[in-house]
Design a protein around this motif. Sequence first.
Motif, short mmCIF file in Angstrom:
data_model
loop_
_atom_site.label_atom_id
_atom_site.label_comp_id
_atom_site.label_asym_id
_atom_site.label_seq_id
_atom_site.Cartn_x
_atom_site.Cartn_y
_atom_site.Cartn_z
N ILE A 115 0.82 -1.21 0.00
CA ILE A 115 0.00 0.00 0.00
C ILE A 115 0.85 1.26 0.00
N THR A 116 2.15 1.12 0.29
CA THR A 116 3.03 2.28 0.33
C THR A 116 3.57 2.67 -1.05
N VAL A 117 3.45 1.77 -2.03
CA VAL A 117 3.99 2.04 -3.37
C VAL A 117 3.15 3.10 -4.06
N LYS A 118 3.84 4.12 -4.57
CA LYS A 118 3.17 5.23 -5.26
C LYS A 118 3.48 5.25 -6.76
N ALA A 119 4.67 4.74 -7.13
CA ALA A 119 5.11 4.81 -8.53
C ALA A 119 5.93 3.56 -8.85
N GLU A 120 6.05 3.29 -10.16
CA GLU A 120 6.79 2.11 -10.59
C GLU A 120 7.43 2.39 -11.95
N ILE A 121 8.59 1.76 -12.15
CA ILE A 121 9.24 1.79 -13.46
C ILE A 121 9.68 0.37 -13.77
N VAL A 122 9.40 -0.06 -15.00
CA VAL A 122 9.80 -1.39 -15.46
C VAL A 122 10.50 -1.21 -16.81
N VAL A 123 11.70 -1.80 -16.91
CA VAL A 123 12.51 -1.70 -18.12
C VAL A 123 12.85 -3.11 -18.58
N PRO A 124 12.51 -3.45 -19.83
CA PRO A 124 12.78 -4.80 -20.31
C PRO A 124 14.28 -5.08 -20.46
N LEU A 125 14.62 -6.35 -20.30
CA LEU A 125 16.00 -6.82 -20.41
C LEU A 125 16.07 -7.72 -21.64
N PHE A 126 16.93 -7.33 -22.58
CA PHE A 126 17.04 -8.07 -23.84
C PHE A 126 18.37 -8.83 -23.90
N LYS A 127 18.32 -10.02 -24.45
CA LYS A 127 19.52 -10.81 -24.73
C LYS A 127 19.38 -11.29 -26.17
N ASN A 128 20.37 -10.94 -27.00
CA ASN A 128 20.33 -11.29 -28.42
C ASN A 128 19.02 -10.86 -29.08
N GLY A 129 18.55 -9.66 -28.70
CA GLY A 129 17.35 -9.10 -29.30
C GLY A 129 16.03 -9.62 -28.77
N LYS A 130 16.06 -10.54 -27.82
CA LYS A 130 14.84 -11.12 -27.26
C LYS A 130 14.61 -10.61 -25.84
N ASN A 131 13.36 -10.24 -25.54
CA ASN A 131 13.00 -9.80 -24.20
C ASN A 131 12.97 -11.02 -23.28
N ILE A 132 13.98 -11.14 -22.43
CA ILE A 132 14.08 -12.31 -21.55
C ILE A 132 13.67 -11.99 -20.12
N GLY A 133 13.46 -10.72 -19.81
CA GLY A 133 13.10 -10.35 -18.45
C GLY A 133 13.01 -8.85 -18.30
N GLN A 134 13.16 -8.40 -17.07
CA GLN A 134 13.03 -6.97 -16.80
C GLN A 134 13.52 -6.63 -15.41
N ILE A 135 13.84 -5.36 -15.25
CA ILE A 135 14.10 -4.82 -13.93
C ILE A 135 12.87 -4.02 -13.55
N ASP A 136 12.43 -4.21 -12.32
CA ASP A 136 11.21 -3.59 -11.80
C ASP A 136 11.57 -2.81 -10.55
N ILE A 137 11.17 -1.55 -10.50
CA ILE A 137 11.45 -0.73 -9.33
C ILE A 137 10.17 -0.08 -8.85
#
Length: 151
Positions: free
Chosen positions: A102-124
């Motif tokens: 309930i304390t979260v006010k904002a979020e940023i998610v950036v995809p992580l690519f390996k050899n051009g493929k989206n394999i994951g992401q960093i989430d803050i």
Amino acid sequence: MSFDSLRDKVTTLLAHPSTTAEQKMTAVCELLQTSMDHYDWVGFYFANHEAQTLHLKAYAGEETDHTVIPFGKGICGQVAVSNANFVVPDVKAQDNYIACSITVKAEIVVPLFKNGKNIGQIDIDSNTPDPFTSEDERFLEWVNEEVAKIL
């Protein structure tokens, strides 16, 4: 801490020869979460493309029940589908948001690519309203590029 200082520290952590990739990513999460006032939770999710799910592999901050997220659900799930950064200045304004705290006010998610493929992401998650700038985005893109090199 400045992004330049963090780049040096991230580079050092990822180059550590006697730790696994998951340990390195956890160390990066811990560094970012403790060094940036507006980074209250930092995690790396990785895609299982067959199951269309994301799986939490490394994080720093409060524990979360969201260790598996279906593609398309929440901000992370949307990034798994869109392959694009997603900056959310106010999570309450998002219909497709999965609340971690309930304390979260904002979020940023950036995809992580390996050899051009989206394999994951960093989430803050941030407990500060609208804290993320384009500088955060560029820095997190760089972090993901560096993490991709160790995978």
